[in-house]
Design an enzyme around this catalytic site. Structure first.
Site, PDB file in Angstrom:
ATOM      1  N   ASN A  83      -4.587   6.692  -8.448  1.00 29.56           N
ATOM      2  CA  ASN A  83      -3.362   6.738  -9.245  1.00 29.56           C
ATOM      3  C   ASN A  83      -3.352   5.566 -10.218  1.00 29.56           C
ATOM      4  OD1 ASN A  83      -2.378   8.966  -7.761  1.00 29.56           O
ATOM      5  ND2 ASN A  83      -1.605   7.602  -6.170  1.00 29.56           N
ATOM      6  N   HIS A 137      -7.346   1.192  -6.029  1.00 42.20           N
ATOM      7  CA  HIS A 137      -7.715   1.795  -4.745  1.00 42.20           C
ATOM      8  C   HIS A 137      -7.944   3.284  -4.912  1.00 42.20           C
ATOM      9  CE1 HIS A 137      -3.354   1.580  -5.158  1.00 42.20           C
ATOM     10  NE2 HIS A 137      -3.293   2.733  -4.526  1.00 42.20           N
ATOM     11  N   HIS A 178      -7.817   6.777  -2.894  1.00 41.54           N
ATOM     12  CA  HIS A 178      -7.333   7.459  -1.701  1.00 41.54           C
ATOM     13  C   HIS A 178      -8.349   8.527  -1.298  1.00 41.54           C
ATOM     14  CE1 HIS A 178      -2.913   6.332  -2.142  1.00 41.54           C
ATOM     15  NE2 HIS A 178      -3.321   6.126  -3.367  1.00 41.54           N
TER      16      HIS A 178
HETATM   17  P1  AMP Z   1      -0.524   4.074  -4.692  1.00 44.61           P
HETATM   18  O1  AMP Z   1       0.846   4.681  -4.674  1.00 44.61           O
HETATM   19  O2  AMP Z   1      -1.574   4.974  -5.264  1.00 44.61           O
HETATM   20  O3  AMP Z   1      -0.511   2.702  -5.335  1.00 44.61           O
HETATM   21  O4  AMP Z   1      -0.941   3.890  -3.188  1.00 44.61           O
HETATM   22  C1  AMP Z   1      -0.605   2.771  -2.429  1.00 44.61           C
HETATM   23  C2  AMP Z   1      -0.787   3.156  -1.004  1.00 44.61           C
HETATM   24  O5  AMP Z   1      -0.835   1.976  -0.216  1.00 44.61           O
HETATM   25  C3  AMP Z   1       0.330   4.027  -0.427  1.00 44.61           C
HETATM   26  O6  AMP Z   1      -0.211   5.270   0.003  1.00 44.61           O
HETATM   27  C4  AMP Z   1       0.876   3.192   0.723  1.00 44.61           C
HETATM   28  O7  AMP Z   1       1.244   3.959   1.833  1.00 44.61           O
HETATM   29  C5  AMP Z   1      -0.292   2.265   1.025  1.00 44.61           C
HETATM   30  N1  AMP Z   1       0.053   1.003   1.635  1.00 44.61           N
HETATM   31  C6  AMP Z   1       0.992   0.110   1.240  1.00 44.61           C
HETATM   32  N2  AMP Z   1       0.994  -0.969   2.028  1.00 44.61           N
HETATM   33  C7  AMP Z   1       0.018  -0.771   2.948  1.00 44.61           C
HETATM   34  C8  AMP Z   1      -0.491  -1.532   4.042  1.00 44.61           C
HETATM   35  N3  AMP Z   1       0.026  -2.735   4.365  1.00 44.61           N
HETATM   36  N4  AMP Z   1      -1.498  -1.014   4.778  1.00 44.61           N
HETATM   37  C9  AMP Z   1      -2.028   0.183   4.469  1.00 44.61           C
HETATM   38  N5  AMP Z   1      -1.597   0.953   3.441  1.00 44.61           N
HETATM   39  C10 AMP Z   1      -0.585   0.483   2.698  1.00 44.61           C
END
Ligand code: AMP
Length: 114
Positions: A87, A100, A102
């Site tokens: 994203n 990141h 997914h």
């Molecule tokens: P995005 O919305 O593409 O930026 O994805 C960020 C992702 O990070 C989301 O799916 C969250 O659930 C995940 N996320 C946020 N904080 C953590 C954390 N501490 N550990 C693992 N995943 C996380």
């Protein structure tokens, strides 16, 4: 780039369920999984978004994708299928500004995304 929660995970300042790490890439379970398997693959290098990549990052991005595909093969769902998503910025749904990828698997994913 400012510090993010993912930088804290890299530095082991906050816990994460880490499933893979190597010299360049760290992978851990998403805290709010959207599929039976939902892993985040991040570069150790703090790059905020896809827009911040430059030509020197080409190898790093390749390694990120290859870490995800290797995980899919090792876990046995490569043939049944999976989805990789990056994203970017607000309209892309990005909430953490450390690049990141997914990896989602374990159920039939619909298209188009919401
Ligand atoms: P995005 O919305 O593409 O930026 O994805 C960020 C992702 O990070 C989301 O799916 C969250 O659930 C995940 N996320 C946020 N904080 C953590 C954390 N501490 N550990 C693992 N995943 C996380």
């Amino acid at each position: 780039m400012g510090d993010t929660i993912f930088s804290k995970i890299i530095r082991r300042e906050i816990p994460a369920d880490i499933v893979h790490e190597d010299e360049d890439v760290l992978a851990f379970r998403d805290i709010n999984g959207q599929a039976p398997t939902h892993i985040l693959f991040i570069p150790r290098k703090p790059i905020a978004t896809l827009n911040d990549l430059d030509a020197d990052d080409a190898l790093l991005i390749g390694k990120l994708v290859l870490a995800a595909t290797a995980y899919a093969k090792a876990q046995g769902f490569a043939e049944s299928g999976y989805r990789c998503v990056i994203n970017c910025n607000e309209d892309g749904g990005q909430s953490v500004y450390h690049l990141h990828l997914h990896l989602l698997a374990g159920r039939r994913l619909s298209w188009p995304p919401g």
